[in-house]
Write a protein that holds these residues in place. Structure first.
Motif, PDB file in Angstrom:
ATOM      1  N   ILE A  69      -5.944  -3.384  -4.347  1.00 19.79           N
ATOM      2  CA  ILE A  69      -4.945  -2.120  -4.287  1.00 19.79           C
ATOM      3  C   ILE A  69      -4.804  -1.699  -5.875  1.00 19.79           C
ATOM      4  O   ILE A  69      -4.755  -0.897  -5.933  1.00 19.79           O
ATOM      5  N   GLU A 102      -8.061   5.348 -10.203  1.00 22.77           N
ATOM      6  CA  GLU A 102      -7.502   7.115  -9.836  1.00 22.77           C
ATOM      7  C   GLU A 102      -6.587   7.389 -10.915  1.00 22.77           C
ATOM      8  O   GLU A 102      -6.429   9.033 -11.045  1.00 22.77           O
ATOM      9  N   LEU A 103      -5.671   6.383 -11.503  1.00 22.87           N
ATOM     10  CA  LEU A 103      -4.542   7.212 -12.163  1.00 22.87           C
ATOM     11  C   LEU A 103      -5.102   7.565 -13.840  1.00 22.87           C
ATOM     12  O   LEU A 103      -4.693   8.274 -14.180  1.00 22.87           O
ATOM     13  N   THR A 150     -10.696  -3.116  -1.313  1.00 26.49           N
ATOM     14  CA  THR A 150      -9.526  -2.660  -0.634  1.00 26.49           C
ATOM     15  C   THR A 150     -10.442  -2.434   1.182  1.00 26.49           C
ATOM     16  O   THR A 150     -10.003  -2.741   1.962  1.00 26.49           O
ATOM     17  N   LEU A 179       2.138   1.813  -3.528  1.00 21.08           N
ATOM     18  CA  LEU A 179       1.979   1.975  -4.895  1.00 21.08           C
ATOM     19  C   LEU A 179       1.098   3.548  -4.755  1.00 21.08           C
ATOM     20  O   LEU A 179       0.060   4.113  -5.220  1.00 21.08           O
ATOM     21  N   SER A 180       1.034   3.842  -2.994  1.00 19.67           N
ATOM     22  CA  SER A 180       0.565   4.849  -3.287  1.00 19.67           C
ATOM     23  C   SER A 180       1.127   6.673  -3.504  1.00 19.67           C
ATOM     24  O   SER A 180      -0.139   7.376  -4.139  1.00 19.67           O
ATOM     25  N   VAL A 203      -5.671   2.277  -8.020  1.00 19.16           N
ATOM     26  CA  VAL A 203      -4.790   2.692  -8.137  1.00 19.16           C
ATOM     27  C   VAL A 203      -4.552   3.530  -9.327  1.00 19.16           C
ATOM     28  O   VAL A 203      -4.386   4.852 -10.271  1.00 19.16           O
ATOM     29  N   LEU A 226       1.810   6.265  -6.431  1.00 18.93           N
ATOM     30  CA  LEU A 226       1.372   6.653  -7.829  1.00 18.93           C
ATOM     31  C   LEU A 226      -0.136   7.119  -8.252  1.00 18.93           C
ATOM     32  O   LEU A 226      -1.110   8.055  -8.790  1.00 18.93           O
ATOM     33  N   LEU A 227      -0.638   8.251  -7.050  1.00 15.07           N
ATOM     34  CA  LEU A 227      -1.755   8.297  -6.749  1.00 15.07           C
ATOM     35  C   LEU A 227      -1.821   9.416  -7.318  1.00 15.07           C
ATOM     36  O   LEU A 227      -2.287  10.571  -8.048  1.00 15.07           O
ATOM     37  N   TRP A 254     -11.654   0.059  -4.346  1.00 16.77           N
ATOM     38  CA  TRP A 254     -12.095   0.821  -3.476  1.00 16.77           C
ATOM     39  C   TRP A 254     -12.697  -0.241  -2.806  1.00 16.77           C
ATOM     40  O   TRP A 254     -12.496  -0.401  -1.151  1.00 16.77           O
ATOM     41  N   SER A 283       0.498  -0.931  -0.062  1.00 12.98           N
ATOM     42  CA  SER A 283       0.179  -0.369   0.173  1.00 12.98           C
ATOM     43  C   SER A 283       0.620   1.234   0.003  1.00 12.98           C
ATOM     44  O   SER A 283       0.835   2.396  -0.536  1.00 12.98           O
TER      45      SER A 283
END
Length: 282
Positions: A218, A225-226, A159, A16-17, A222, A19-20, A156, A13
């Protein structure tokens, strides 16, 4: 097992966070719109008679095309003013009337939209889908062409389920520790054995549920959101200048060459057991 799984999920987490928030934001209008000239309140003489003068002055051949297409385009209308401010030429207006007749016969009010559709490089064969969506042109491109809302929502949700499973597993593990601490002062030989066994089974099940939901959840969140970050901003396709539409066209053609994202889930069976195969390609 639980103590090993939790740090691994937290590590993934945290990795990768960031990258948001990385990558450039979606395009937004930059070029200013053209100022409107003073509108002449006269008629201009054409080879076939008097024609209205407005924001566009068409030549003889263009007037003949407009009359043949039965395109009710008034050079003094609000639509003409919007097209002029956005930088569309008289030739593009005539072409928009031709495209409108071919791709959207029942929507004469979409003249500006189909002109922007062609200038943006979007395939005119999909213009009917845009009309059926009922959305603005920018929203249609963001939702249908880029997407990401469904991926982010599914990610989400998965997650959240995984986080809840981890929390439940931690509560069960904590209950076992408390029961073990209380039984340390007890003289009963079977103190807490049944509770410990039940808590272990619950913890094992919740750990498996967390693994099955967090591992795909997850990455999906990600990636979603990207993609949403790549959405166009400021109603670029609906109100932007043709210079911004040209910038968008170059970007769109570059993105069309990329490999689309593919997600697949399949059962995995072998001689020693079975499982679930998860594949994500982008």
């Amino acid at each position: 097992m639980f103590l090993r799984f939790v740090p691994l999920c937290l590590l993934v987490s945290v990795a990768l966070s960031p990258l948001l928030g990385c990558g450039p934001r979606g395009l937004a209008p930059r070029a200013p719109l053209r100022p409107l000239p003073s509108l002449p309140l006269v008629l201009v003489r054409n080879q076939e008679g008097l024609k209205p003068a407005g924001y566009y002055l068409f030549n003889h051949n263009q007037w003949r095309q407009l009359d043949r297409l039965r395109c009710r385009f008034d050079p003094r209308s609000k639509t003409a003013a919007r097209l002029y401010r956005r930088g569309f030429s008289s030739a593009e207006v005539v072409q928009a009337c031709l495209d409108l007749r071919r791709y959207a016969k029942g929507a004469p009010h979409k003249l500006e939209a189909i002109a922007a559709y062609r200038r943006s490089g979007l395939p005119l064969a999909s213009f009917g889908k845009y009309l059926a969506s009922g959305m603005s042109l920018t929203d249609y491109y963001n939702e249908e062409r880029i997407g990401g809302r469904g991926l982010a929502t599914a990610g989400w949700i998965l997650t959240g389920i995984g986080a809840a499973a981890l929390l439940g597993c931690g509560v069960a593990f904590l209950g076992v520790e408390i029961a073990s601490w209380r039984c340390s002062d007890s003289y009963e030989s079977d103190c807490g054995e049944g509770d410990a066994l039940g808590a272990a089974v619950v913890s094992l099940g919740l750990t498996g549920l967390a693994a099955l939901t967090l591992l795909p959840g997850i990455p999906l969140a990600v990636l979603g959101e990207l993609r949403k970050r790549d959405w166009l901003r400021g109603r670029l396709l609906d109100d932007g200048h043709v210079t911004d539409l040209d910038t968008f066209r170059l970007r769109y053609l570059d993105q069309a060459r990329r490999t689309p994202m593919r997600l697949s889930l399949a059962p995995l069976v072998s001689r020693g057991g079975g499982g679930l195969s998860f594949r994500l390609q982008w």
